[in-house]
Design a protein around this motif. Structure first.
Motif, PDB file in Angstrom:
ATOM      1  N   THR A 412      39.938  35.522  36.283  1.00 19.61           N
ATOM      2  CA  THR A 412      40.481  35.130  37.581  1.00 19.61           C
ATOM      3  C   THR A 412      41.727  35.917  37.963  1.00 19.61           C
ATOM      4  O   THR A 412      42.287  35.695  39.040  1.00 19.61           O
ATOM      5  N   ALA A 413      42.160  36.841  37.098  1.00 20.22           N
ATOM      6  CA  ALA A 413      43.462  37.488  37.310  1.00 20.22           C
ATOM      7  C   ALA A 413      43.529  38.267  38.624  1.00 20.22           C
ATOM      8  O   ALA A 413      44.539  38.234  39.322  1.00 20.22           O
ATOM      9  N   GLY A 414      42.439  38.968  38.961  1.00 18.83           N
ATOM     10  CA  GLY A 414      42.444  39.768  40.179  1.00 18.83           C
ATOM     11  C   GLY A 414      42.731  38.906  41.392  1.00 18.83           C
ATOM     12  O   GLY A 414      43.535  39.260  42.258  1.00 18.83           O
ATOM     13  N   GLU A 415      42.072  37.758  41.434  1.00 18.24           N
ATOM     14  CA  GLU A 415      42.234  36.883  42.571  1.00 18.24           C
ATOM     15  C   GLU A 415      43.611  36.217  42.589  1.00 18.24           C
ATOM     16  O   GLU A 415      44.266  36.145  43.623  1.00 18.24           O
ATOM     17  N   THR A 416      44.049  35.747  41.418  1.00 20.00           N
ATOM     18  CA  THR A 416      45.363  35.106  41.345  1.00 20.00           C
ATOM     19  C   THR A 416      46.444  36.085  41.782  1.00 20.00           C
ATOM     20  O   THR A 416      47.320  35.760  42.586  1.00 20.00           O
ATOM     21  N   LEU A 417      46.380  37.310  41.259  1.00 20.10           N
ATOM     22  CA  LEU A 417      47.368  38.330  41.597  1.00 20.10           C
ATOM     23  C   LEU A 417      47.314  38.648  43.090  1.00 20.10           C
ATOM     24  O   LEU A 417      48.353  38.709  43.760  1.00 20.10           O
ATOM     25  N   GLY A 418      46.103  38.833  43.622  1.00 21.82           N
ATOM     26  CA  GLY A 418      45.947  39.193  45.029  1.00 21.82           C
ATOM     27  C   GLY A 418      46.540  38.140  45.949  1.00 21.82           C
ATOM     28  O   GLY A 418      47.276  38.454  46.887  1.00 21.82           O
ATOM     29  N   ARG A 419      46.231  36.900  45.669  1.00 20.01           N
ATOM     30  CA  ARG A 419      46.717  35.824  46.529  1.00 20.01           C
ATOM     31  C   ARG A 419      48.227  35.651  46.396  1.00 20.01           C
ATOM     32  O   ARG A 419      48.929  35.436  47.386  1.00 20.01           O
ATOM     33  N   ALA A 420      48.725  35.757  45.143  1.00 20.65           N
ATOM     34  CA  ALA A 420      50.161  35.591  44.934  1.00 20.65           C
ATOM     35  C   ALA A 420      50.931  36.732  45.605  1.00 20.65           C
ATOM     36  O   ALA A 420      51.991  36.504  46.192  1.00 20.65           O
ATOM     37  N   LEU A 421      50.390  37.954  45.540  1.00 21.19           N
ATOM     38  CA  LEU A 421      51.085  39.077  46.166  1.00 21.19           C
ATOM     39  C   LEU A 421      51.114  38.931  47.684  1.00 21.19           C
ATOM     40  O   LEU A 421      52.114  39.256  48.322  1.00 21.19           O
ATOM     41  N   GLN A 422      50.023  38.417  48.271  1.00 17.77           N
ATOM     42  CA  GLN A 422      50.047  38.167  49.713  1.00 17.77           C
ATOM     43  C   GLN A 422      51.135  37.144  50.051  1.00 17.77           C
ATOM     44  O   GLN A 422      51.856  37.298  51.031  1.00 17.77           O
ATOM     45  N   GLY A 423      51.258  36.126  49.199  1.00 18.79           N
ATOM     46  CA  GLY A 423      52.292  35.114  49.411  1.00 18.79           C
ATOM     47  C   GLY A 423      53.685  35.706  49.287  1.00 18.79           C
ATOM     48  O   GLY A 423      54.581  35.407  50.076  1.00 18.79           O
TER      49      GLY A 423
ATOM     50  N   SER B 252      38.365  37.605  53.211  1.00 18.25           N
ATOM     51  CA  SER B 252      38.104  37.248  51.803  1.00 18.25           C
ATOM     52  C   SER B 252      38.849  35.975  51.410  1.00 18.25           C
ATOM     53  O   SER B 252      39.285  35.844  50.281  1.00 18.25           O
ATOM     54  N   GLY B 253      39.022  35.062  52.350  1.00 15.51           N
ATOM     55  CA  GLY B 253      39.688  33.800  52.031  1.00 15.51           C
ATOM     56  C   GLY B 253      41.193  33.846  52.214  1.00 15.51           C
ATOM     57  O   GLY B 253      41.857  32.829  52.112  1.00 15.51           O
ATOM     58  N   GLY B 254      41.751  35.027  52.477  1.00 14.13           N
ATOM     59  CA  GLY B 254      43.192  35.172  52.550  1.00 14.13           C
ATOM     60  C   GLY B 254      43.729  34.986  53.948  1.00 14.13           C
ATOM     61  O   GLY B 254      42.955  34.715  54.859  1.00 14.13           O
ATOM     62  N   PRO B 255      45.022  35.149  54.178  1.00 11.98           N
ATOM     63  CA  PRO B 255      46.035  35.410  53.151  1.00 11.98           C
ATOM     64  C   PRO B 255      46.229  34.202  52.231  1.00 11.98           C
ATOM     65  O   PRO B 255      46.129  33.071  52.701  1.00 11.98           O
ATOM     66  N   GLY B 256      46.511  34.482  50.978  1.00 10.72           N
ATOM     67  CA  GLY B 256      46.571  33.402  50.001  1.00 10.72           C
ATOM     68  C   GLY B 256      45.221  32.724  49.937  1.00 10.72           C
ATOM     69  O   GLY B 256      44.208  33.378  49.737  1.00 10.72           O
ATOM     70  N   THR B 257      45.210  31.416  50.155  1.00 12.86           N
ATOM     71  CA  THR B 257      43.937  30.686  50.174  1.00 12.86           C
ATOM     72  C   THR B 257      43.720  30.060  51.544  1.00 12.86           C
ATOM     73  O   THR B 257      42.978  29.101  51.671  1.00 12.86           O
ATOM     74  N   SER B 258      44.345  30.620  52.581  1.00 12.01           N
ATOM     75  CA  SER B 258      44.382  29.893  53.852  1.00 12.01           C
ATOM     76  C   SER B 258      43.074  29.917  54.632  1.00 12.01           C
ATOM     77  O   SER B 258      42.944  29.202  55.611  1.00 12.01           O
TER      78      SER B 258
END
Lengths: 450, 304
Positions: A412-423, B252-258
């Motif tokens: 899951t690292a790719g997704e966790t990293l991607g989402r956290a970086l967007q945040g 792709s579900g982003g930004p974040g999970t929004s």
């Protein structure tokens, strides 16, 4: 009465369905075939045979490189026919799982290094360890250990980077900074040699009304290639490697990692990026740099051919040195070629992989505009952005540290990293929260592996 | 005592055998379609339901976990968020197009516009274009330097310009509006068909009674297209809940999970995370939710 007939038919159908589906999913999966038998590096006597290969080298120069090597292999061994199945990276990743468990599984496949692809295949016993062939062909002399670690797993796949060898890559990849030479000259600046000089250059570009850094992060993963090199400036390479390979012994929640995250957020706060990075396409960002908007872009060596086409001699590539004076940045290899457990004749498959990665093959890889994983310094072109890229890759793999892609770490690292970086980039998440989120992903995986 | 019983069974048996031949005929006609339906729809559905009771990575052996996947599903905060987003999308896919579609259809049918067929085609067009093409196009429109922000800046509303697909607050509505744009054509054409069937005498008599356009609309037009509204809602709600391609291509579900949605979670779990059991559990849950909502819509719609 009619209603009853219908109900009866439905019930019958349902019963039939249950009867057919009684077997559990995955029950037919074969166990890992024993690989004890004698091996041979001479395949001219094996008779007529078809070798099925699944690869993802679909882009221009990469496709050409494989086609030429395949033709040369068939010429050398007329008894072998190569059946090539080529599909885009995403498609290969989604179909390979099902294909490996099929009874007509391919013999040789290109499997992404990370935990959720190669790691999962090793764990399920779908790939054959290649150590005996590595001894027979001398692969350990051909490759540097920092390259081979990315296709090495323990037999149960709990450890990444140590254990059995499961594949060989053809090409190298390195993430660094692309820049416009004319823009930098216009600002009256030299190519930054250190991260401090890079920061100063960003500030000077902003001051001059330029967009210092281009980034398109709508896809979530591109920011990882900005954070990776930056992390290399703050965190020691051993820790990053443990974090990136999902091996125990490191932690995300350290002051160094937090400082790296804060530095990235600082770039946003200082207005160094183009507006709305999270809503910008990856391709639009590098095309903007090529169009003369922006001074720098952090990205992978795979962009160099396209950028050179668009910018000609104006584009350059570098990686700032860390405080210790060496170079540490994200990079790795193209997808390694691996042999499946279902392979009909492993001698033929190994001979093919040896051929694809031989010293002679490196020449063809260069001729088709790619970055060879071996003999890099020797084959470097004399000018152009590829000369810079070859030099950086050579330096990182010999004297510096090639840091793993952080999404290798866990499934899951790719997704966790991607989402956290967007945040982090949007200011929705503090550097502390960023490291905590990644630590949760990492530590949960490490704990489950113990 | 036993005689009448025997008599009854005999009579039933004879009646049944008499009927059985006739009963076979329609079944034989049905057989080809039923076989296809069974092979390509019921069988995969049954398999998916079966998989959802296993923990399986798609590669190795599977473990039976009973309702484990479903329990994990209910406890998964991220998944609850995804379902919430799907419900928000129902507003954009179904409710909003219905409101605009009613107005458009009423105008187009009542005004006797010249070249009605042309307008009908224009409005229906989004429905015909592949969703992936729609998504790629809108991704360009919503880009930070795209036409939408350019337009806003040109009319002096530059403060409203933003990266529409990278904004934690506005991305879900932005994606939803693409859905509204697509649904609108279908809804309008359906309603226009319904409205054109209303006998003009009804409107004439209403007008003689002194009804204005609004009274006409609410007293005659709206009740007459009740059936069409039900059909439109059913189709668009299903489309909203099973949204996948639009999310996959735009955010792709982003930004974040929004902007995560259940269908995207199914794909993510099955193909990216290798959790086939959990993925099918989400799929089955989504199917149940789709059925339940449409059951309610149709029950309300059928009531006279």
């Amino acid at each position: 009465m009619q209603r009853h007939t219908r109900l009866a038919a439905l019930a019958g159908g349902a019963a039939l369905l249950l009867g057919v589906t009684a077997c559990a999913p995955g029950a037919g999966t074969p166990e890992n075939a024993p690989s004890g038998g004698a091996i041979s590096t001479d395949i001219s006597e094996v008779g007529e045979m078809t070798l099925t290969v699944w690869d993802q080298e679909v882009r221009g120069g990469q496709n050409e490189e494989i086609e030429r090597l395949n033709a040369a292999f068939e010429e050398k061994y007329p008894n072998i026919t190569i059946e090539r199945v080529s599909q885009a990276f995403e498609d290969l990743n989604t179909t390979l799982r099902l294909a490996l468990t099929d009874k007509d599984a391919p013999d040789v496949v290109q499997a992404n290094n990370g935990r959720n692809t190669m790691g999962a295949f090793v764990e399920a016993g779908q790939l054959r360890p290649l150590d005996d062939y590595a001894d027979a062909y001398g692969w350990l002399e051909r490759y540097s250990p920092s390259v081979l670690q990315y296709s090495t797993y323990s037999e149960d796949a709990a450890v990444f980077g140590d254990g059995n060898l499961y594949g060989l890559p053809q090409m190298g990849e390195v993430v660094g900074v692309f820049y416009s030479k004319s823009k930098l000259e216009g600002l009256g600046l030299e190519v930054p040699g250190t991260w401090d000089e890079f920061d100063a250059a960003l500030a000077a570009a902003k001051e001059a009304g330029e967009i210092p850094l281009q980034l398109g992060n709508i896809e979530q993963w591109p920011a990882g290639h900005v954070f990776g090199p930056l992390q290399g400036a703050y965190v020691d390479p051993e820790s990053i490697t443990s974090l990136g390979l999902g091996n125990p012994g490191a932690s995300w929640t350290t002051p160094e990692n937090e400082a790296a995250a804060a530095a990235l957020q600082g770039w946003v706060d200082s207005g160094y990026f183009n507006d709305g990075v999270n809503g910008t396409d990856y391709d639009d960002a590098w095309q903007a740099l090529a169009d003369g908007q922006g001074v720098f872009l952090l990205g992978g060596s795979w962009l160099s051919a396209d950028l050179e086409d668009a910018m000609g001699e104006d584009v350059g590539f570098f990686v700032p040195a860390t405080e210790s004076g060496s170079v540490a940045t994200t990079g790795g290899t193209s997808l390694p070629f691996a042999i499946t457990s279902a392979a009909e004749n492993t001698d033929v498959a190994a001979a093919y992989i040896d051929f694809l990665t031989s010293d002679d093959a490196m020449d063809i890889i260069v001729e088709t505009g790619n970055l060879p994983v071996n003999r890099t310094a020797e084959l470097a072109p004399s000018s152009g952005v590829l000369a810079d890229v070859f030099a950086v890759f050579g330096e990182v793999t010999t004297d510096g540290d090639l840091l793993p892609y952080l999404d290798y770490a866990t499934p899951t690292a790719g997704e966790t990293l991607g989402r956290a970086l967007q945040g982090l980039l949007a200011g929705e998440m503090t550097p502390t929260a960023f490291t905590e989120q990644l630590e949760a992903d990492y530590s949960e995986f490490v704990a489950a592996n113990e | 005592m036993s005689d009448p019983v025997v008599g009854v069974t005999d009579r039933r048996a004879s009646r049944r055998s008499g009927r059985s031949r006739a009963a076979w005929v329609p079944l034989a006609y049905l057989a080809p379609a039923a076989l296809l339906y069974g092979a390509f729809l019921l069988f995969p559905l049954g398999r998916a339901a079966q998989f959802s009771f296993f923990e399986w990575d798609g590669l190795g052996q599977s473990t039976f976990v009973g309702f484990g996947n479903y329990i994990a599903l209910v406890q998964d905060e991220q998944l609850r968020e995804a379902f919430l987003h799907a419900f928000v999308l129902i507003f954009f896919y179904a409710v909003l197009p219905l409101a605009i579609g009613l107005l458009l259809a009423a105008l187009l049918t009542r005004a006797q516009v010249r070249g009605l067929g042309f307008f009908r085609t224009i409005i229906f067009l989004p429905q015909v274009i592949a969703m992936v093409v729609v998504a790629v196009t809108w991704r360009q429109i919503y880009a930070p330097d795209g036409p939408l922000n350019g337009f806003l800046r040109a009319i002096g509303l530059g403060d409203l310009a933003r990266p529409w697909l990278g904004d934690y607050t506005f991305t879900l509505p932005a994606v939803g509006l693409i859905g509204s744009w697509v649904s609108l054509g279908l809804v309008t054409v359906l309603l226009m068909a319904g409205m054109s069937r209303i006998p003009p005498e009804l409107y004439e008599s209403a007008r003689i009674d002194g009804a204005g356009p609004f009274q006409e609309f609410f007293a005659i037009t709206l009740p007459s297209v009740r059936g069409e509204i039900t059909v439109a809602l059913t189709l668009t709600i299903v489309a909203a809940l099973k949204t996948f391609d639009l999310i996959y291509v735009t955010t792709s579900g982003g930004p974040g999970t929004s902007t995560t949605v259940p269908s995207y979670e199914v794909y993510r779990r099955a193909f990216q995370l290798g959790e086939v059991g959990a993925a099918t559990a989400v799929g089955v849950a989504l199917t149940i939710v789709v059925f339940a909502i449409n059951f309610v819509v149709n029950r309300i719609g059928d009531k006279k």
